[in-house]
Design a protein around this motif. Structure first.
Motif, mmCIF file in Angstrom:
data_model
loop_
_atom_site.group_PDB
_atom_site.id
_atom_site.type_symbol
_atom_site.label_atom_id
_atom_site.label_comp_id
_atom_site.label_asym_id
_atom_site.label_seq_id
_atom_site.Cartn_x
_atom_site.Cartn_y
_atom_site.Cartn_z
ATOM 1 N N GLY A 14 0.805 -1.221 0.000
ATOM 2 C CA GLY A 14 0.000 0.000 0.000
ATOM 3 C C GLY A 14 0.834 1.266 0.000
ATOM 4 N N GLN A 15 2.122 1.160 -0.293
ATOM 5 C CA GLN A 15 2.969 2.352 -0.374
ATOM 6 C C GLN A 15 2.442 3.279 -1.478
ATOM 7 N N LEU A 16 2.365 4.573 -1.141
ATOM 8 C CA LEU A 16 1.854 5.565 -2.107
ATOM 9 C C LEU A 16 2.873 6.649 -2.427
ATOM 10 N N GLY A 17 3.589 7.108 -1.412
ATOM 11 C CA GLY A 17 4.479 8.246 -1.612
ATOM 12 C C GLY A 17 5.697 8.198 -0.714
ATOM 13 N N LEU A 18 6.732 8.937 -1.140
ATOM 14 C CA LEU A 18 7.962 9.061 -0.334
ATOM 15 C C LEU A 18 8.631 10.384 -0.703
ATOM 16 N N ASN A 19 8.885 11.216 0.291
ATOM 17 C CA ASN A 19 9.562 12.501 0.068
ATOM 18 C C ASN A 19 8.887 13.325 -1.032
ATOM 19 N N GLU A 20 7.557 13.344 -0.997
ATOM 20 C CA GLU A 20 6.740 14.139 -1.917
ATOM 21 C C GLU A 20 6.791 13.662 -3.367
ATOM 22 N N ARG A 21 7.271 12.448 -3.555
ATOM 23 C CA ARG A 21 7.323 11.829 -4.893
ATOM 24 C C ARG A 21 6.719 10.432 -4.798
#
Ligand SMILES: NC(=O)c1ccc[n+]([C@@H]2O[C@H](COP(=O)([O-])OP(=O)(O)OC[C@H]3O[C@@H](n4cnc5c(N)ncnc54)[C@H](OP(=O)(O)O)[C@@H]3O)[C@@H](O)[C@H]2O)c1
Length: 135
Positions: A14-21
Motif C-alpha cells: 500500500g505504499q503511495l508516496g515518499l519525500n513528496e514523490r
C-alpha cells in the motif's frame, strides 16, 4: 453531476508516496513506465483534482490535454465537485484528499506495483467503503 473516479498506484503493502514523490520514482522497469503512461492516457481530456504537493509533482506537459485543479482543505468536497458538472473528475490524492473525497468516488482504478520499499504515504483500504454520511 460529474462522474467521480480515483486512480492510483500502490506498492505491495500500500505504499503511495515518499519525500513528496512516488516511492519508485525513476524506476525504469516495464510495469512502472506502463503505469505512468496509462495514467496519462486514462485521464486525457478529463479533470484531475489533487492536493498541493501532488499537483507540484505533475509535469508541465500534463496540463496540455487535461484540466488540473489544486484543491485545498478549506473547500467543501461537494462544492469542489460541483465546479465540474458533466465532466469526468479524477480524485488524484494525496491521502487526506482521498479520505475526504472517498464517499463521492464511484470507481477506483488501483495498480499494484512490485515495489516493496519504504514510504511515508500509504493507501488505506477503508477509502473503498467510505459511506457518504461520514464525509
Ligand atoms: N502512488 C500514487 O498513485 C500517488 C498519487 C498521488 C500522490 N501520491 C503521493 O502522495 C504524496 C503527496 O500527498 P500528500 O498527502 O503529502 O500531499 P497533497 O497532495 O498536498 O495532499 C494533501 C493536502 O491536500 C489538501 N486538501 C485539499 N482538500 C482537502 C480536503 N478536503 N481534506 C483534507 N485535505 C485537503 C490539504 O492541504 P491544505 O490543508 O494545505 O489545503 C492536504 O494537506 C506524494 O508523495 C505523492 O507522490 C502518490
Amino acid at each position: 453531476m460529474a462522474e467521480i473516479r480515483a486512480m492510483c498506484a500502490i506498492g505491495q503493502r500500500g505504499q503511495l508516496g515518499l519525500n513528496e514523490r512516488l516511492p519508485w520514482e525513476g524506476n525504469k522497469g516495464r510495469e512502472y513506465l506502463a503505469d505512468v503512461a496509462r495514467f496519462f492516457e486514462v485521464t486525457r481530456g478529463h479533470v484531475i483534482i489533487a492536493g498541493p504537493r501532488t499537483v507540484a509533482s505533475i509535469p508541465p506537459f500534463a496540463y496540455e490535454d487535461r484540466t488540473i485543479c489544486e484543491i485545498r482543505s478549506e473547500k467543501n468536497p461537494a462544492d469542489v465537485l460541483a465546479w465540474f458538472p458533466d465532466r469526468v473528475v479524477f480524485v488524484g490524492g494525496g491521502p487526506p484528499v482521498w479520505e475526504a473525497y472517498a464517499p463521492f468516488i464511484q470507481h477506483w482504478d488501483i495498480t499494484r506495483l512490485p515495489y516493496d520499499g519504504e514510504a511515508d504515504r500509504w493507501f488505506d483500504p477503508a477509502w473503498l467503503v467510505q459511506a457518504r454520511s461520514t464525509g
